[in-house]
Design an enzyme around this catalytic site. Structure first.
Site, short mmCIF file in Angstrom:
data_model
loop_
_atom_site.label_atom_id
_atom_site.label_comp_id
_atom_site.label_asym_id
_atom_site.label_seq_id
_atom_site.Cartn_x
_atom_site.Cartn_y
_atom_site.Cartn_z
N VAL A 43 -0.68 -10.36 -82.12
CA VAL A 43 -2.08 -10.08 -82.44
C VAL A 43 -2.98 -10.44 -81.26
O VAL A 43 -2.63 -11.26 -80.41
CB VAL A 43 -2.52 -10.87 -83.68
CG1 VAL A 43 -1.59 -10.59 -84.86
CG2 VAL A 43 -2.56 -12.37 -83.42
N GLU A 219 10.66 -0.94 -75.07
CA GLU A 219 11.18 0.29 -75.65
C GLU A 219 12.62 0.57 -75.20
O GLU A 219 13.12 1.68 -75.39
CB GLU A 219 10.28 1.47 -75.27
CG GLU A 219 8.88 1.37 -75.86
CD GLU A 219 8.01 2.57 -75.52
OE1 GLU A 219 8.49 3.47 -74.81
OE2 GLU A 219 6.85 2.60 -75.96
N LYS A 295 -1.02 3.23 -86.88
CA LYS A 295 -1.82 2.05 -86.86
C LYS A 295 -3.18 2.28 -87.47
O LYS A 295 -3.57 3.42 -87.72
CB LYS A 295 -1.94 1.48 -85.46
CG LYS A 295 -2.60 2.38 -84.45
CD LYS A 295 -2.74 1.75 -83.06
CE LYS A 295 -1.46 1.38 -82.38
NZ LYS A 295 -1.66 0.63 -81.12
#
Length: 350
Positions: A43, A219, A295
């Site tokens: 976050v 990734e 998102k």
């Protein structure tokens, strides 16, 4: 949106905060208790949104690690720490990384939280990594049923696309142990045994260090470990995937600009190539088989987030009343990554 002072006042009496804050502290089924989960949350903004996400996924028998970006101001970090201080199974990662897109700092907080969660007394069964801009599409009870249907398999994407992605790591080849590098999403749902392999074996540690100079290592790290059958990583894929065979995964619903027609378009807004969901996306969100949605922008069409949250907690209420919504578990059991998971002994772990 609460200020730091308001978070401080709200959490000054933890008993009252938990009682009035909507956190689920009881009525957890035996099935859930016997299958605890671990979560990481990366976050950096919108403490209220993080609080609402945590409220949705929180259960007293699970464990949670929150990594606060070092760039976040002190007031923000204080708000997150105050919220976590009232929840004994929620921890703020003691090491804070300055996260820079496309660099090793995107991967490092994931591993830091994995290591922190590994040291907890709770013997959790699966690990799910989140960011503060996501929201669950499945309740904790549904997550447990789905993850049990995985039978130890790891929900990790991974494709070989030498022509388009090789520039990310080409000049650092060969990779350790002559591994084939795979590209996929950073969002995963992996077994405890996979986490053990990633953070505790020499192979996992060596690959982690090799990823430092690579572009977008978040990734490729989990994806490479899970898609090299010669390693024998528990629950890993035994079928190789090429650029034209992107394996279906359930960890996250993400609508990319280039593939939005697959989902009927994006009814929110496209930001840096990905859909930030709006009210018009609610039918897709509530019917999706994915576990979480990514998102949401807290300041964009907040009604979409409010409605999804209300829908989610209504499902929880139905479960508590003994009338859970139907869940088709067979679609998860029949997924290729489950049917063709590796079930033998670890092959390379030195």
């Amino acid at each position: 949106m609460k200020t730091t002072a308001e978070h401080r006042r709200a959490t000054s009496d933890c008993g009252r905060y938990l009682q009035n804050g909507g956190f689920k502290l009881s009525s957890v089924s035996e099935e859930e208790l016997s299958f605890p989960l671990a979560f990481s949350l990366l976050v950096y903004r919108d403490a209220d949104q993080v609080e609402r996400l945590l409220r949705a996924i929180y259960r007293p028998h699970n464990v949670y690690c929150i990594h606060v970006d070092r760039k976040s101001d002190l007031k923000y970090r204080t708000s997150i720490e105050r919220i976590a201080s009232c929840l004994q199974n929620v921890f703020v990662c003691p090491v804070s990384v300055n996260v820079v897109w496309a660099t090793f700092t995107n991967l490092e907080p994931e591993i830091l939280c994995m290591r922190h969660l590994w040291r907890q007394k709770v013997k959790w069964r699966y690990f799910i990594n989140l960011t503060g801009q996501e929201f669950p599409l499945k309740t904790n009870k549904e997550l447990v049923r789905i993850l049990k249907a995985f039978h130890g398999a790891n929900d990790v994407g991974g494709i070989r696309n030498e022509a388009r992605m090789r520039f990310r790591w080409e000049r650092f080849l060969p990779a350790p142990y002559n591994l084939t590098i795979y590209k996929g999403s950073v969002h995963v749902a992996v077994s405890r045994e996979f986490v053990d392999y990633a953070i505790n074996t020499r192979v996992g540690k060596t690959l982690f260090e090799w990823e430092r100079p690579v572009k977008h290592p978040d990734e490729s790290y989990f994806n490479t470990l899970n898609n090299n059958p010669q390693l024998g990583v528990p629950g890993s894929a035994t079928v190789n995937h090429t650029a034209n065979q992107d394996p279906p995964i359930f960890a996250r619903l993400k609508v990319w600009d280039g593939a939005k027609e697959k989902y009927g378009g994006c009814h929110g807004k496209i930001v840096r190539g990905i859909c930030h969901f709006g009210v018009g996306d609610l039918p897709l969100l509530t019917k999706s088989p994915q576990l979480f949605a990514n998102k949401f922008s807290y300041d964009y069409q907040p009604l979409s987030y409010d409605c999804l949250e209300e829908w989610y907690f209504h499902k929880v209420e139905l479960e508590d009343a003994g009338n859970p919504p139907p869940l088709n578990v067979s679609r998860y059991e029949q997924a290729p990554f489950v049917k063709y998971r590796y079930t033998g002994p670890v092959k390379i772990q030195q």
